[in-house]
Design an enzyme around this catalytic site. Sequence first.
Site, PDB file in Angstrom:
ATOM      1  N   GLU A 181       1.495   4.139  12.432  1.00  0.00           N
ATOM      2  CA  GLU A 181       2.752   4.867  12.392  1.00  0.00           C
ATOM      3  C   GLU A 181       2.702   5.943  13.465  1.00  0.00           C
ATOM      4  O   GLU A 181       1.740   6.712  13.518  1.00  0.00           O
ATOM      5  CB  GLU A 181       2.888   5.521  11.014  1.00  0.00           C
ATOM      6  CG  GLU A 181       3.915   6.618  10.942  1.00  0.00           C
ATOM      7  CD  GLU A 181       3.599   7.653   9.857  1.00  0.00           C
ATOM      8  OE1 GLU A 181       3.023   7.278   8.815  1.00  0.00           O
ATOM      9  OE2 GLU A 181       3.939   8.822  10.059  1.00  0.00           O
ATOM     10  N   THR A 196       7.777  10.283   9.843  1.00  0.00           N
ATOM     11  CA  THR A 196       8.536  11.535   9.851  1.00  0.00           C
ATOM     12  C   THR A 196       9.977  11.275  10.295  1.00  0.00           C
ATOM     13  O   THR A 196      10.562  12.043  11.050  1.00  0.00           O
ATOM     14  CB  THR A 196       7.844  12.616  10.723  1.00  0.00           C
ATOM     15  OG1 THR A 196       6.415  12.504  10.588  1.00  0.00           O
ATOM     16  CG2 THR A 196       8.244  14.018  10.280  1.00  0.00           C
ATOM     17  N   LYS A 226       5.872   5.835  -0.224  1.00  0.00           N
ATOM     18  CA  LYS A 226       4.767   6.689   0.214  1.00  0.00           C
ATOM     19  C   LYS A 226       4.680   7.864  -0.755  1.00  0.00           C
ATOM     20  O   LYS A 226       5.625   8.644  -0.870  1.00  0.00           O
ATOM     21  CB  LYS A 226       5.050   7.194   1.637  1.00  0.00           C
ATOM     22  CG  LYS A 226       4.041   8.213   2.133  1.00  0.00           C
ATOM     23  CD  LYS A 226       4.344   8.647   3.550  1.00  0.00           C
ATOM     24  CE  LYS A 226       4.973  10.021   3.570  1.00  0.00           C
ATOM     25  NZ  LYS A 226       4.956  10.647   4.901  1.00  0.00           N
TER      26      LYS A 226
HETATM   27  O1  ELE Z   1       3.656   9.934   7.390  1.00  0.00           O
HETATM   28  C1  ELE Z   1       4.003  11.051   7.759  1.00  0.00           C
HETATM   29  O2  ELE Z   1       4.738  11.232   8.715  1.00  0.00           O
HETATM   30  C2  ELE Z   1       3.506  12.199   7.024  1.00  0.00           C
HETATM   31  O3  ELE Z   1       4.188  13.160   6.873  1.00  0.00           O
HETATM   32  C3  ELE Z   1       2.165  12.110   6.483  1.00  0.00           C
HETATM   33  C4  ELE Z   1       1.298  13.235   6.923  1.00  0.00           C
HETATM   34  O4  ELE Z   1       1.045  13.192   8.281  1.00  0.00           O
HETATM   35  C5  ELE Z   1       0.080  13.271   6.067  1.00  0.00           C
HETATM   36  O5  ELE Z   1       0.053  14.530   5.507  1.00  0.00           O
HETATM   37  C6  ELE Z   1      -1.233  13.017   6.683  1.00  0.00           C
HETATM   38  O6  ELE Z   1      -2.216  13.524   5.858  1.00  0.00           O
HETATM   39  P1  ELE Z   1      -3.754  13.545   6.206  1.00  0.00           P
HETATM   40  O7  ELE Z   1      -4.202  12.113   6.154  1.00  0.00           O
HETATM   41  O8  ELE Z   1      -4.360  14.360   5.128  1.00  0.00           O
HETATM   42  O9  ELE Z   1      -3.872  14.147   7.571  1.00  0.00           O
END
Ligand code: ELE
Length: 213
Positions: free
Chosen positions: A43, A72, A132
Amino acid sequence: MLKQNLFQAIVERGMVGIVRADSPEAAVAIAEACIAGGVTALEVAFTTPDTLGVLRTLRERHGKDVLLGAGTVLDPETARAAILAGAQFIISPGVNVATIEVCQRYQVLAMPGAMTPTEIVTALQAGADIVKVFPAEMFGPSYIKALRAPLPQAPLMPTGGVTVDNLGEWFAAGALAVGIGSSLSGPGAKGDYAAVTARAKEFVAQMQKVRGV
Ligand SMILES: O=C(O)C(=O)C[C@H](O)[C@H](O)COP(=O)(O)O
């Protein structure tokens, strides 16, 4: 690719790597490092400058073996632009019904973010293919298990706080797949792309272990 085949391809891989960078060049480099390590569902988050250019570049370079999505995504306009640039799935931090509708219109996977049972059911009713669960680290794997008692039909992809060490716990709790950000692509922020590839390999190996392959 047909939407049902895309769904199957995500489930088979079990994980979506999240690419978020300060420049399009860094995003492409992080994505390539993930792919080199075997993480082939990615992604590109729209907080990255020129996300559409990054998607086009990756789409041109890689054929059917790499699944590409946009993250996002907050509105239908962004979703449509991402789909035109080659995105096969659309991930959002929250539930935006018009965004889900665009995904269904063009037959790409809709993967909205939701946290509570009400949000998850709203997302499913609106046409979400995978929900998600975000930010998943707030409640941990036991929250996924608790959700699946009344909602066993919900295809859940916890995202936030997933690491190599806790990967098995998310799947044991009933996750269909996971979204992985910083624990995979984190070293890319410092330009250490070799470390990203090494982490990708660790995730792939751990996924095989978790699934008993
Ligand atoms: O999918 C998206 O656009 C999100 O908003 C997901 C975030 O990037 C997560 O918070 C990543 O989380 P970590 O794996 O803890 O870094």
